[in-house]
Design an enzyme around this catalytic site. Structure first.
Site, PDB file in Angstrom:
ATOM      1  N   CYS A   3       0.826  -1.208   0.000  1.00  0.00           N
ATOM      2  CA  CYS A   3       0.000   0.000   0.000  1.00  0.00           C
ATOM      3  C   CYS A   3       0.859   1.256   0.000  1.00  0.00           C
ATOM      4  CB  CYS A   3      -0.860   0.052   1.269  1.00  0.00           C
ATOM      5  SG  CYS A   3      -1.952  -1.345   1.492  1.00  0.00           S
TER       6      CYS A   3
ATOM      7  N   CYS B  88      -3.328   4.950   2.398  1.00  0.00           N
ATOM      8  CA  CYS B  88      -4.328   3.890   2.209  1.00  0.00           C
ATOM      9  C   CYS B  88      -5.357   3.906   3.339  1.00  0.00           C
ATOM     10  CB  CYS B  88      -3.659   2.526   2.151  1.00  0.00           C
ATOM     11  SG  CYS B  88      -4.820   1.201   1.747  1.00  0.00           S
TER      12      CYS B  88
ATOM     13  N   CYS C 161      -2.460  -3.182  -3.523  1.00  0.00           N
ATOM     14  CA  CYS C 161      -3.718  -3.089  -2.766  1.00  0.00           C
ATOM     15  C   CYS C 161      -4.840  -2.654  -3.707  1.00  0.00           C
ATOM     16  CB  CYS C 161      -3.539  -2.063  -1.648  1.00  0.00           C
ATOM     17  SG  CYS C 161      -5.033  -1.679  -0.721  1.00  0.00           S
TER      18      CYS C 161
ATOM     19  N   CYS D 284      -6.065   1.267  -2.279  1.00  0.00           N
ATOM     20  CA  CYS D 284      -5.292   2.489  -2.584  1.00  0.00           C
ATOM     21  C   CYS D 284      -4.626   2.476  -3.959  1.00  0.00           C
ATOM     22  CB  CYS D 284      -4.247   2.745  -1.498  1.00  0.00           C
ATOM     23  SG  CYS D 284      -2.940   1.498  -1.397  1.00  0.00           S
TER      24      CYS D 284
END
Length: 88
Positions: free
Chosen positions: A38, A42, A69, A72
Site C-alpha cells: 500500500c 491507504c 492493494c 489504494c
C-alpha cells in the site's frame, strides 16, 4: 530497496497509521500476512507493525512477491517524493 533502519521503520509505520499524505512516494508498506502493498494514505485497515515491511520503490515490492492493494491502488497513485522529505 527494503528499508531496514529501525528509526525509519518506526517513522514510516506512524505515517501509515496516520495516513500522512506528506509521505506519498517515500515508501510502500508491504504487509507480509496478506502479501499486499500500500501507499501511505491507504484507507484499508492497518496491519500490525510486526507484519509490515517497507520498500522505497514499487518495483521492490513487486519483486518481493507483493501485489498492489485494491483499495489504494499504489501502482496508479504513486507520486514522486515531496520536496521537504526528498531533501531530508
Amino acid at each position: 530497496m527494503k528499508i531496514t533502519q529501525p528509526e525509519k521503520i518506526n517513522e514510516y509505520y506512524q505515517a501509515l497509521v496516520d495516513k500522512n499524505s506528506q509521505y506519498l512516494g517515500c515508501f510502500y508498506a508491504c504487509v507480509t500476512s496478506t502479501q499486499i502493498f500500500c501507499i501511505a494514505t491507504c484507507t484499508a485497515r492497518k496491519p500490525k507493525k510486526e507484519n509490515v515491511e517497507f520498500c522505497s520503490e514499487v518495483k521492490d515490492a513487486l519483486d518481493a512477491g507483493f501485489r498492489p492493494c485494491k483499495v489504494c491502488k499504489p501502482t496508479q497513485n504513486a507520486h514522486s517524493m515531496p520536496e521537504p522529505v526528498a531533501t531530508d
